[in-house]
Structures are given as C-alpha cells and as structure tokens.
Design a protein around this motif. Structure first.
Motif, PDB file in Angstrom:
ATOM      1  N   LEU A  90       0.826  -1.210   0.000  1.00 41.14           N
ATOM      2  CA  LEU A  90       0.000   0.000   0.000  1.00 41.14           C
ATOM      3  C   LEU A  90       0.857   1.256   0.000  1.00 41.14           C
ATOM      4  N   PHE A  91       1.961   1.234   0.737  1.00 38.06           N
ATOM      5  CA  PHE A  91       2.789   2.419   0.908  1.00 38.06           C
ATOM      6  C   PHE A  91       3.657   2.725  -0.306  1.00 38.06           C
ATOM      7  N   ALA A  92       3.710   1.801  -1.266  1.00 39.29           N
ATOM      8  CA  ALA A  92       4.602   1.996  -2.407  1.00 39.29           C
ATOM      9  C   ALA A  92       3.953   2.719  -3.574  1.00 39.29           C
ATOM     10  N   TYR A  93       2.632   2.702  -3.662  1.00 42.52           N
ATOM     11  CA  TYR A  93       1.987   3.185  -4.883  1.00 42.52           C
ATOM     12  C   TYR A  93       2.151   4.681  -5.103  1.00 42.52           C
ATOM     13  N   GLY A  94       2.202   5.458  -4.032  1.00 48.26           N
ATOM     14  CA  GLY A  94       2.441   6.891  -4.200  1.00 48.26           C
ATOM     15  C   GLY A  94       3.805   7.156  -4.820  1.00 48.26           C
ATOM     16  N   ARG A  95       4.806   6.396  -4.394  1.00 48.37           N
ATOM     17  CA  ARG A  95       6.159   6.561  -4.922  1.00 48.37           C
ATOM     18  C   ARG A  95       6.217   6.126  -6.392  1.00 48.37           C
ATOM     19  N   ILE A  96       5.574   5.010  -6.701  1.00 48.57           N
ATOM     20  CA  ILE A  96       5.565   4.513  -8.082  1.00 48.57           C
ATOM     21  C   ILE A  96       4.880   5.522  -8.996  1.00 48.57           C
ATOM     22  N   SER A  97       3.742   6.055  -8.550  1.00 47.20           N
ATOM     23  CA  SER A  97       3.007   7.029  -9.355  1.00 47.20           C
ATOM     24  C   SER A  97       3.820   8.297  -9.591  1.00 47.20           C
ATOM     25  N   LYS A  98       4.501   8.771  -8.543  1.00 48.87           N
ATOM     26  CA  LYS A  98       5.306   9.993  -8.678  1.00 48.87           C
ATOM     27  C   LYS A  98       6.480   9.761  -9.631  1.00 48.87           C
ATOM     28  N   ALA A  99       7.136   8.606  -9.543  1.00 47.59           N
ATOM     29  CA  ALA A  99       8.245   8.316 -10.448  1.00 47.59           C
ATOM     30  C   ALA A  99       7.777   8.296 -11.895  1.00 47.59           C
ATOM     31  N   ALA A 100       6.617   7.687 -12.155  1.00 48.81           N
ATOM     32  CA  ALA A 100       6.075   7.648 -13.521  1.00 48.81           C
ATOM     33  C   ALA A 100       5.711   9.050 -14.001  1.00 48.81           C
ATOM     34  N   GLU A 101       5.164   9.854 -13.107  1.00 46.51           N
ATOM     35  CA  GLU A 101       4.814  11.237 -13.459  1.00 46.51           C
ATOM     36  C   GLU A 101       6.054  12.038 -13.852  1.00 46.51           C
ATOM     37  N   LEU A 102       7.120  11.896 -13.066  1.00 49.62           N
ATOM     38  CA  LEU A 102       8.367  12.601 -13.369  1.00 49.62           C
ATOM     39  C   LEU A 102       8.963  12.120 -14.691  1.00 49.62           C
ATOM     40  N   TYR A 103       8.871  10.836 -14.942  1.00 43.78           N
ATOM     41  CA  TYR A 103       9.385  10.280 -16.196  1.00 43.78           C
ATOM     42  C   TYR A 103       8.657  10.902 -17.390  1.00 43.78           C
ATOM     43  N   ARG A 104       7.343  11.009 -17.282  1.00 47.36           N
ATOM     44  CA  ARG A 104       6.576  11.600 -18.392  1.00 47.36           C
ATOM     45  C   ARG A 104       6.953  13.066 -18.595  1.00 47.36           C
ATOM     46  N   GLU A 105       7.153  13.790 -17.499  1.00 49.21           N
ATOM     47  CA  GLU A 105       7.549  15.197 -17.600  1.00 49.21           C
ATOM     48  C   GLU A 105       8.915  15.327 -18.266  1.00 49.21           C
ATOM     49  N   CYS A 106       9.824  14.453 -17.892  1.00 52.43           N
ATOM     50  CA  CYS A 106      11.175  14.473 -18.462  1.00 52.43           C
ATOM     51  C   CYS A 106      11.134  14.190 -19.961  1.00 52.43           C
ATOM     52  N   ARG A 107      10.378  13.183 -20.343  1.00 52.97           N
ATOM     53  CA  ARG A 107      10.289  12.843 -21.758  1.00 52.97           C
ATOM     54  C   ARG A 107       9.588  13.952 -22.547  1.00 52.97           C
ATOM     55  N   HIS A 108       8.587  14.575 -21.929  1.00 52.20           N
ATOM     56  CA  HIS A 108       7.876  15.681 -22.584  1.00 52.20           C
ATOM     57  C   HIS A 108       8.814  16.858 -22.827  1.00 52.20           C
TER      58      HIS A 108
END
Length: 253
Positions: A90-108
């Motif tokens: 349960l405690f990991a999903y916020g971190r996973i979501s934030k990492a994916a969000e940052l990845y999309r921003e970087c690629r954008h």
C-alpha cells in the motif's frame, strides 16, 4: 515501539509498587500517562512528522539535465492471501506514481531519462521489489528500456550504496530521489554519504491526527517517525565511531 515503552513503564511501576517504592512507581505511571496522551492523542506524531517533512512539503519545478535518473526507493511488497502472487505494498503506490509522473515530464521536455528502481526481496517473498515495481511502472507508461533495476538492497543504506555504481555507469547529470516525505531526510543523508547529489521529490505526506481519545493510528505514525530518527541518529553515531562504509567524495556523481 511507543506501545512497548508504555508497557515497560507500567510493568516497572508495578514492580516498584510491589517493593513499596510508591513515589517512584507513581512517577513512572505519570510518565506512562503523559506518553499515552502525547502519542495516542496526536501531539507527538504531529510534531515528529512535521520536523521530518517540513523541508519537502512543496516541490520546486524540476530543472532537467541532459541525462536524468529518477531513483525510486522501495516501500515493501506483499503476498496476496491464498496465492503466490506478490505486488507492491500500500505504501509503495504513491512513490511509483510519482516516479512515472516525473518520467513523463522528463520525456515531454525532450530529455533522456531513466528510472532506477531500488529494492531487493527484504521480506523473502520470492521477488525483489525492483522487479515488482518495474511492472507497475511499465503499465504507467515507462519504457522497459528506460528502467534500471537494483534488486539487491535490503534497506535504505543499501539503496544508496548499490545505486551509486548504477548511476555512475549511466552517467546521470541530474538525479531525483523519489520517496515518501517522512523518508526523504534519511534517504538524502545516506545518498549524500555515497556522493550522490540528488534532488529530493516527495511522493506522499503523512501526519498525526489530533484527537480527544488515543488512536492506534497515532501510535503507528509515532513509531514511523521514531524509526526515521533512529536511522539518522545511528548514521551519525556510526560515522563518529568510524563504522560506516567510507564516504564518497562530494560531487563524485
């Protein structure tokens, strides 16, 4: 941790009362009552967590480099009841979501970006956290080719220690450290020890809840905060005693 201290104080007070040390016994019972109210009713966890997280409550806009590494720290995994399937806790999903969000921003932004997932099989479930989280990240749009897996670390210290060679091999000129707000202070301390100059990025934020009656939630939050402070104190004690792995020179990465 806090409940164990409470029980110890009560047992010791009972023993002292048995030996007719009533003044000391009453003092320990008063101390136990203060701890019960401070922790259970919220003031203690609220204060402890605020001190840990205050520096990460807001996140400044990211200044991307040419070669960026987003380091995702593990937060545990669980086995589903009645099956062999293992997934992120349960405690990991916020971190996973934030990492994916940052990845999309970087690629954008048109920059090169890797997501380094750090976490071994600390709970002996048969799969390292890094591999489990990698699947979640791919479902959130992270390319498999942009994943760097570090599947051997069993704690935050090893997260930093084992990430250093991966990041150096990749040649990252910008490192972002993604974790929960309460965990970032300790994580940054350890990563800095290994010469990793990282930008901390908070994935989630927790706090205590003020209440007229003691809540089990507040005891859990107090223990969470105390675990982080214990890790920070242990680092400084070990450093003073020369027990830590030799520090990497600042700016090495």
């Amino acid at each position: 941790m806090t409940v164990n201290v409470l029980l110890a104080l009560i047992v010791l007070a009972a023993v002292l009362a048995r030996f007719k040390r009533r003044r000391c016994s009453r003092a320990l019972l008063a101390l136990a009552l203060i701890l019960l109210l401070a922790a259970g009713c919220g003031p203690l966890p609220v204060w402890l967590l605020a001190q840990l997280q205050s520096g990460y409550a807001t996140t400044a806009p990211i200044s991307w480099g040419q070669r960026n590494a987003i380091v995702l720290l593990g937060a545990g995994s669980v086995r589903l009841a009645g099956s062999s399937e293992v997934e992120a806790s349960l405690f990991a999903y916020g971190r996973i979501s934030k990492a994916a969000e940052l990845y999309r921003e970087c690629r954008h932004a048109g920059r090169e970006c890797k997501v380094e997932v750090s976490g071994g099989d600390a709970r002996w479930l048969g799969q390292p956290e890094a591999a489990i989280y990698a699947g979640d990240l791919q479902r959130l749009g992270v390319d498999a080719a942009d994943l760097l897996l570090e599947p051997h670390s069993m704690n935050t210290w090893q997260n930093a220690q084992f990430s250093e060679p991966l990041l150096k091999t990749y040649g990252a000129d910008r490192v972002l450290l993604v974790s929960s707000g309460f965990h970032l202070r300790r994580g940054m301390l350890y990563f800095t020890h290994f010469g990793i100059h990282a930008v901390p990025v908070r994935a989630d934020y927790v706090g205590g809840e003020l209440s007229w009656l003691p809540l089990s939630y507040n005891f859990a939050m107090a223990d969470l905060a105390l675990h982080e402070y214990a890790g920070i104190v242990r680092y400084h004690v070990y450093d003073a005693m020369g027990w830590n792995v030799q520090a990497t020179k600042p700016g090495a990465l």
